[in-house]
Design a protein around this motif. Sequence first.
Motif, PDB file in Angstrom:
ATOM      1  N   GLN A  52       9.682   8.021  -5.556  1.00 15.10           N
ATOM      2  CA  GLN A  52       9.474   8.658  -4.262  1.00 15.10           C
ATOM      3  C   GLN A  52      10.167  10.028  -4.215  1.00 15.10           C
ATOM      4  OE1 GLN A  52      10.302   5.794  -1.216  1.00 15.10           O
ATOM      5  NE2 GLN A  52       9.416   7.079   0.415  1.00 15.10           N
ATOM      6  N   CYS A  78      -6.876   8.482  -0.114  1.00 14.56           N
ATOM      7  CA  CYS A  78      -6.151   7.205  -0.030  1.00 14.56           C
ATOM      8  C   CYS A  78      -7.123   6.038   0.159  1.00 14.56           C
ATOM      9  CB  CYS A  78      -5.164   7.217   1.140  1.00 14.56           C
ATOM     10  SG  CYS A  78      -3.642   8.124   0.785  1.00 14.56           S
ATOM     11  N   CYS A 119      -3.033  12.219  -2.173  1.00 15.78           N
ATOM     12  CA  CYS A 119      -3.072  12.128  -0.715  1.00 15.78           C
ATOM     13  C   CYS A 119      -3.069  13.517  -0.079  1.00 15.78           C
ATOM     14  CB  CYS A 119      -1.870  11.328  -0.217  1.00 15.78           C
ATOM     15  SG  CYS A 119      -1.771  11.224   1.577  1.00 15.78           S
ATOM     16  N   LYS A 127      -2.170   7.277  -5.394  1.00 14.58           N
ATOM     17  CA  LYS A 127      -2.523   7.739  -4.047  1.00 14.58           C
ATOM     18  C   LYS A 127      -1.659   8.925  -3.652  1.00 14.58           C
ATOM     19  CE  LYS A 127      -2.300   3.655  -2.142  1.00 14.58           C
ATOM     20  NZ  LYS A 127      -2.226   2.536  -1.182  1.00 14.58           N
ATOM     21  N   ALA A 128      -0.361   8.782  -3.930  1.00 11.77           N
ATOM     22  CA  ALA A 128       0.569   9.828  -3.500  1.00 11.77           C
ATOM     23  C   ALA A 128       0.201  11.188  -4.099  1.00 11.77           C
ATOM     24  CB  ALA A 128       2.001   9.438  -3.875  1.00 11.77           C
ATOM     25  N   GLU A 141       5.461   9.402   0.575  1.00 10.81           N
ATOM     26  CA  GLU A 141       4.587   8.260   0.859  1.00 10.81           C
ATOM     27  C   GLU A 141       3.144   8.709   1.083  1.00 10.81           C
ATOM     28  OE1 GLU A 141       5.122   5.152   0.650  1.00 10.81           O
ATOM     29  OE2 GLU A 141       6.854   4.437   1.792  1.00 10.81           O
ATOM     30  N   CYS A 150      -0.545   8.470   2.861  1.00 15.83           N
ATOM     31  CA  CYS A 150      -0.822   8.141   4.267  1.00 15.83           C
ATOM     32  C   CYS A 150      -1.711   6.917   4.445  1.00 15.83           C
ATOM     33  CB  CYS A 150      -1.454   9.352   4.958  1.00 15.83           C
ATOM     34  SG  CYS A 150      -3.184   9.627   4.468  1.00 15.83           S
ATOM     35  N   ASN A 151      -2.486   6.581   3.428  1.00 15.23           N
ATOM     36  CA  ASN A 151      -3.452   5.471   3.500  1.00 15.23           C
ATOM     37  C   ASN A 151      -4.571   5.700   4.519  1.00 15.23           C
ATOM     38  OD1 ASN A 151      -2.646   3.474   1.489  1.00 15.23           O
ATOM     39  ND2 ASN A 151      -0.755   3.366   2.678  1.00 15.23           N
ATOM     40  N   ILE A 191       0.127   3.169  -5.911  1.00 11.45           N
ATOM     41  CA  ILE A 191       0.770   3.958  -4.851  1.00 11.45           C
ATOM     42  C   ILE A 191       1.024   5.377  -5.363  1.00 11.45           C
ATOM     43  CG2 ILE A 191       2.834   4.195  -3.400  1.00 11.45           C
ATOM     44  CD1 ILE A 191       3.008   1.081  -3.418  1.00 11.45           C
ATOM     45  N   GLN A 232       0.812  -1.220   0.000  1.00  6.55           N
ATOM     46  CA  GLN A 232       0.000   0.000   0.000  1.00  6.55           C
ATOM     47  C   GLN A 232       0.840   1.263   0.000  1.00  6.55           C
ATOM     48  OE1 GLN A 232      -2.855  -0.376  -0.806  1.00  6.55           O
ATOM     49  NE2 GLN A 232      -3.893  -2.081   0.217  1.00  6.55           N
ATOM     50  N   LYS A 233       2.126   1.115   0.252  1.00  9.15           N
ATOM     51  CA  LYS A 233       3.023   2.254   0.127  1.00  9.15           C
ATOM     52  C   LYS A 233       4.399   1.777  -0.324  1.00  9.15           C
ATOM     53  CE  LYS A 233       3.755   2.319   5.104  1.00  9.15           C
ATOM     54  NZ  LYS A 233       4.021   3.152   6.248  1.00  9.15           N
TER      55      LYS A 233
END
Length: 497
Positions: free
Chosen positions: A29, A79, A64, A60-61, A71, A73-74, A57, A13-14
């Motif tokens: 990243q 997320c 987010c 999401k990034a 990264e 945060c989920n 990922i 997930q990350k």
Amino acid sequence: MAYLALYRAWRPQKFDEVVGQESTVKALQNALKEGKLTHAYLFTGPRGTGKTSIAKIVAKAVNCENLDSGEPCNNCSACQDINNGNFMDVIEIDAASNRSVDEMRDLKEKVRILPAQGKEKVYIIDEVHMLTPEAFNTLLKTLEEPPARVRFILATTEAHKIPATIRSRCQIYNFRRLTGDEIVSRLKQVAAADGVEIADEALQLISRRANGGLRDALSMLDQIYSYKGKKITKQDVLEVLGIVDDLFLAQLMERVFAWDTGAIIRMIGEVLNSGKEAQQLAREASLYLRDLMLYNVLGEDAEFSVVTEESLQAVKQQSKIKMENIFEALKIMTEAADKLRFSDGNKYLLEISLLEIASITNAKGETTQSNQPAILRNKDIKTAVKPNKDENRDALWNRILQGVKEQKVPTHALLCQAKPLGIKENVLYIGFKKGFKFHKERMEEKANRELVEKVVKELLNKEIQIQFIFLDEDQYNDIVAKKAIEFFGEDIVEIKN
Ligand SMILES: Nc1ncnc2c1ncn2[C@@H]1O[C@H](COP(=O)(O)OP(=O)(O)O)[C@@H](O)[C@H]1O
Ligand SMILES: [Mg+2]
Ligand SMILES: [Zn+2]
């Protein structure tokens, strides 16, 4: 709650949770941290190595609300919605089922519409090599004039099928197969989290058959879980996956290299009777032969398909045969495995292939371990009588003689005066001693020759031609004899009285 397949439950997930792919992870990243993400990426590499996972990922990034060191945060709603597949602005397209130009035109239009829910729209186009040429063209136009707040992540297992025009518009990341160790340690982690006890050799077996893909490895583990519960041994893995024990393979190949026809046939029968598929055996035998090659090329550091120390010893020992023979054997075996996919488990094909390997590795005076002490002494698996090339040839010969005798005694009487030299390239060479010209000529008559061919075919399940050689003083002038000498060595061709 519905059971979630392991590979889905364990989707990273990350970035921190991704196994391997270090350089890709690091580059993405960093780009995220520095706000330098480009608008189009192409992820290439084998299946199950993290392409879709990393694409998600990234999606999401960029959306987010609490991005931290690149990264996601989920935790934030973006997320979570993306994780649950409820986020309107992350659009996954499977190019395998949306290949046409219309689909890409549609995309070209919709791309202009601003994100509805998040900060950016992310299009993840999977199996992008499946697009038609027209669809590629339309996609290219979109990539050439990238709309604001839209990113594309294209993914493919077949990089070479992506047009250069598309490639040049993308930043390309090549995903690598994961190593055996990486897969094993991930599987360990998964098993531990689920309270499952699983033997090391069992993990190795799974990992080595996953061929660098974590999805397949996790799916195999899933399959074994559902059968075997919380305690898993090597034997369980062999059983559930239908894998042939590597120790058995080592012993089988030992018999093959010793040209022990009887044992080969018997061992194949045993393993098939125990419920394994002929194709599976052929595939495992190919992997095993590949191990021999790997050992020659890379030594101990290679990632072998065998998992036990005992089998590894056998690999080391057997890899002493000539490389060209290993290649040839590998070719024969992979072809057999291939053919077996389409014939419903014809075991004869397997027998023939192994006998063929036996004959090539025993031609030209090739020796392996047969004059060395037996390396495998596992009591669980019965091995055959002592390896001995001459003995095997004699055994086969006796069966041929017997078969001929049952059908036609006069032919048998003629043939008794001959000696088998060996089989090479589907030709069985039979030599007559000096002074047996009459016998040789009779045997060369159609009816006699065909009878022998028929008997041999019944025994070996293979079309074999017969060449009779007259081994007198002139033998060195005889092309056929020369050929036989080339194949079997002078000492074999020369028949002692
Ligand atoms: N590099 C990886 N790190 C961690 N898990 C992975 C990795 N690659 C694959 N997996 C596992 O396999 C599953 C499928 O991976 P995926 O990213 O869809 O592979 P791909 O898109 O390359 O075929 C994931 O859900 C995860 O369980
Ligand atoms: Mg994928
Ligand atoms: Zn978040």
